[in-house]
Scaffold this motif. Structure first.
Motif, PDB file in Angstrom:
ATOM      1  N   GLU A 149     -14.439   9.555 -31.700  1.00 36.63           N
ATOM      2  CA  GLU A 149     -15.556   9.535 -32.664  1.00 36.63           C
ATOM      3  C   GLU A 149     -16.744   8.966 -32.549  1.00 36.63           C
ATOM      4  O   GLU A 149     -17.930   9.373 -32.619  1.00 36.63           O
ATOM      5  CB  GLU A 149     -14.905   9.652 -33.858  1.00 36.63           C
ATOM      6  CG  GLU A 149     -15.977   9.721 -35.071  1.00 36.63           C
ATOM      7  CD  GLU A 149     -15.141   9.456 -36.437  1.00 36.63           C
ATOM      8  OE1 GLU A 149     -15.990   8.993 -37.235  1.00 36.63           O
ATOM      9  OE2 GLU A 149     -14.035   9.603 -36.552  1.00 36.63           O
ATOM     10  N   TYR A 150     -16.535   7.562 -32.043  1.00 35.48           N
ATOM     11  CA  TYR A 150     -17.747   6.700 -32.097  1.00 35.48           C
ATOM     12  C   TYR A 150     -18.326   6.700 -31.004  1.00 35.48           C
ATOM     13  O   TYR A 150     -19.787   6.624 -30.760  1.00 35.48           O
ATOM     14  CB  TYR A 150     -17.077   5.325 -31.938  1.00 35.48           C
ATOM     15  CG  TYR A 150     -16.282   4.809 -33.123  1.00 35.48           C
ATOM     16  CD1 TYR A 150     -16.540   5.578 -34.693  1.00 35.48           C
ATOM     17  CD2 TYR A 150     -15.389   3.714 -33.490  1.00 35.48           C
ATOM     18  CE1 TYR A 150     -16.180   5.224 -35.855  1.00 35.48           C
ATOM     19  CE2 TYR A 150     -14.764   3.206 -34.643  1.00 35.48           C
ATOM     20  CZ  TYR A 150     -14.992   4.122 -35.735  1.00 35.48           C
ATOM     21  OH  TYR A 150     -14.510   3.633 -37.229  1.00 35.48           O
ATOM     22  N   TYR A 151     -17.782   7.215 -29.668  1.00 34.86           N
ATOM     23  CA  TYR A 151     -18.349   7.690 -28.551  1.00 34.86           C
ATOM     24  C   TYR A 151     -19.366   8.569 -28.695  1.00 34.86           C
ATOM     25  O   TYR A 151     -20.511   8.828 -28.248  1.00 34.86           O
ATOM     26  CB  TYR A 151     -17.698   7.805 -27.234  1.00 34.86           C
ATOM     27  CG  TYR A 151     -17.409   6.455 -26.699  1.00 34.86           C
ATOM     28  CD1 TYR A 151     -18.187   6.030 -25.580  1.00 34.86           C
ATOM     29  CD2 TYR A 151     -15.989   5.834 -26.708  1.00 34.86           C
ATOM     30  CE1 TYR A 151     -17.773   5.005 -24.992  1.00 34.86           C
ATOM     31  CE2 TYR A 151     -15.523   4.835 -26.023  1.00 34.86           C
ATOM     32  CZ  TYR A 151     -16.594   4.300 -25.226  1.00 34.86           C
ATOM     33  OH  TYR A 151     -16.292   3.208 -24.330  1.00 34.86           O
ATOM     34  N   ASN A 152     -18.944   9.574 -29.714  1.00 30.34           N
ATOM     35  CA  ASN A 152     -19.494  11.065 -29.912  1.00 30.34           C
ATOM     36  C   ASN A 152     -20.934  10.478 -30.628  1.00 30.34           C
ATOM     37  O   ASN A 152     -22.037  10.968 -30.418  1.00 30.34           O
ATOM     38  CB  ASN A 152     -18.847  11.903 -30.450  1.00 30.34           C
ATOM     39  CG  ASN A 152     -17.809  12.812 -29.654  1.00 30.34           C
ATOM     40  OD1 ASN A 152     -17.964  12.470 -28.415  1.00 30.34           O
ATOM     41  ND2 ASN A 152     -16.835  13.146 -30.200  1.00 30.34           N
ATOM     42  N   LYS A 153     -20.672   9.816 -31.624  1.00 34.15           N
ATOM     43  CA  LYS A 153     -22.034   9.353 -32.746  1.00 34.15           C
ATOM     44  C   LYS A 153     -22.693   8.366 -31.892  1.00 34.15           C
ATOM     45  O   LYS A 153     -23.944   8.677 -32.180  1.00 34.15           O
ATOM     46  CB  LYS A 153     -21.123   8.736 -33.901  1.00 34.15           C
ATOM     47  CG  LYS A 153     -20.466   9.434 -34.681  1.00 34.15           C
ATOM     48  CD  LYS A 153     -19.979   8.526 -35.832  1.00 34.15           C
ATOM     49  CE  LYS A 153     -19.195   9.391 -36.739  1.00 34.15           C
ATOM     50  NZ  LYS A 153     -18.651   8.679 -37.997  1.00 34.15           N
ATOM     51  N   GLN A 154     -22.347   7.445 -31.121  1.00 33.33           N
ATOM     52  CA  GLN A 154     -23.247   6.695 -30.429  1.00 33.33           C
ATOM     53  C   GLN A 154     -23.933   7.147 -29.189  1.00 33.33           C
ATOM     54  O   GLN A 154     -24.952   6.739 -28.931  1.00 33.33           O
ATOM     55  CB  GLN A 154     -22.479   5.238 -30.220  1.00 33.33           C
ATOM     56  CG  GLN A 154     -23.385   4.091 -29.567  1.00 33.33           C
ATOM     57  CD  GLN A 154     -22.708   2.631 -29.676  1.00 33.33           C
ATOM     58  OE1 GLN A 154     -21.574   2.480 -30.312  1.00 33.33           O
ATOM     59  NE2 GLN A 154     -23.167   1.718 -28.881  1.00 33.33           N
ATOM     60  N   TYR A 155     -23.144   7.763 -28.374  1.00 30.51           N
ATOM     61  CA  TYR A 155     -23.655   8.266 -27.212  1.00 30.51           C
ATOM     62  C   TYR A 155     -23.817   9.703 -26.978  1.00 30.51           C
ATOM     63  O   TYR A 155     -24.382  10.132 -25.841  1.00 30.51           O
ATOM     64  CB  TYR A 155     -22.760   7.610 -25.868  1.00 30.51           C
ATOM     65  CG  TYR A 155     -22.702   6.159 -25.860  1.00 30.51           C
ATOM     66  CD1 TYR A 155     -23.813   5.272 -25.517  1.00 30.51           C
ATOM     67  CD2 TYR A 155     -21.463   5.478 -26.379  1.00 30.51           C
ATOM     68  CE1 TYR A 155     -23.624   4.131 -25.456  1.00 30.51           C
ATOM     69  CE2 TYR A 155     -21.457   4.114 -26.343  1.00 30.51           C
ATOM     70  CZ  TYR A 155     -22.744   3.340 -25.952  1.00 30.51           C
ATOM     71  OH  TYR A 155     -22.550   1.999 -26.001  1.00 30.51           O
ATOM     72  N   GLY A 156     -23.339  10.534 -27.839  1.00 35.00           N
ATOM     73  CA  GLY A 156     -23.764  11.830 -27.638  1.00 35.00           C
ATOM     74  C   GLY A 156     -22.853  12.679 -26.699  1.00 35.00           C
ATOM     75  O   GLY A 156     -23.087  13.601 -26.077  1.00 35.00           O
TER      76      GLY A 156
END
Length: 312
Positions: A149-156
């Protein structure tokens, strides 16, 4: 995904990983990267980093994990917590550093609070204490899905975390010391049958409920999610039906052909009373289960007879 994608299946020798390989090959995805534990130890960070630099996969399925039944979870909480966190960290971070934009992470229904309202909706995550007997494993899976989830939010990125219910099927672990309930019951009833034993003991009252998903359904649903789901957070996958342990045991008894008595030992722990996923978000995408419980158990027992009976 397309047939030319370079796909790494982490944990391809395990139950879920091997089912993913079967499903991918059936769909024409033959450009697969498969490494055994001996070839690549996912707990060794430098080896994982070098692997991703050399192979540069397009898609990663993270099905590798330290898994086991309730007895193993109780006796080895450190192993279930730390090994899984290390594996997940090494694979997810190395995948990102190597430019992998699509990763699919396999979680578990035990991520939900023990006292959460049933069926379990995605938004119930982190709203209460976890089931104590599974806490180490559950915490590790929460770390993994949150990392996606955090990779998606931070890096798309497009890192998808899917949460299946209790799993069983082909290539399951039938070691009676560490097996989950279905595999353990299949083996114990088979041994009781061939040894003409009058009774099989089952832990707990038999009144607790479990949602079970045949591993080939899991693989099909995971591939469906990889191609049809896009979102920052995780999604439940499952069949939308649960059964009591007693019903499961009786179905296994029928499939195995064991005529003895089933003794439910109420002095042993039941575990959580009910754990059923709310799969409405996934069902809306159009996926449907292909296997009934009896069909899945029959296929599992057939595989057991062909591959495990030499250990009896």
């Amino acid at each position: 995904m397309n047939s030319n994608d370079k796909i790494y299946v982490a944990g391809h020798n395990g139950m879920v990983g091997s089912a993913l390989v079967r499903a991918l090959k059936e769909r024409g995805n033959n450009n697969l990267i498969l490494k055994s534990h001996k070839e690549l130890d996912l707990t060794i960070q430098s080896d994982v980093v070098n692997f991703f630099k050399e192979e540069s996969p397009d898609v990663v399925f993270l099905a590798a994990a330290k898994v086991g039944g309730i007895g193993a979870s109780i006796s080895e909480p450190v192993t279930f917590l730390m090994d899984n966190i290390i594996i997940q960290h090494n694979v997810i971070k190395s995948a990102f550093d190597a430019g992998v934009e699509k990763l699919i992470f396999l979680g578990s229904a035990c991520i939900y609070p023990a006292e959460a309202v049933q069926p379990l909706k995605e938004e119930y995550l982190l709203t209460g204490p976890l089931e104590p007997d599974k806490e180490g494993y559950a915490l590790s899976k929460i770390v993994g899905l949150k990392a996606c989830e955090y990779y998606n939010k931070q890096y798309g990125t497009n890192y998808i975390a899917v949460m299946p219910p209790n799993l069983y099927g082909i290539n399951d672990n039938f070691d009676l010391e560490t097996a989950h309930v279905v595999a353990a019951l299949i083996k114990r009833m088979h041994l009781a049958k061939i040894n003409d034993e009058p009774q099989v003991e089952i832990w707990g009252s038999g009144n607790q409920y479990r949602e079970l998903m045949f591993v080939d359904d899991v693989a099909d649903a995971t591939l469906f999610a990889a191609e049809n789901y896009s979102g920052e957070s995780f999604i439940n996958i499952g069949v939308g039906v649960d059964y009591t342990i007693r019903e499961i045991a009786q179905t296994i008894q029928k499939v195995v052909g064991y005529d003895g008595e089933l003794f439910f030992n109420t002095s042993k722990p039941d575990g959580i009373f009910k754990r059923m996923l709310d799969v409405s978000n996934f069902s809306e995408l159009g996926w449907k289960s292909k296997f009934t419980l009896e069909e899945g158990l029959s296929l599992t027992y057939d595989w057991f007879l062909e591959n495990e009976c030499e250990e009896d």
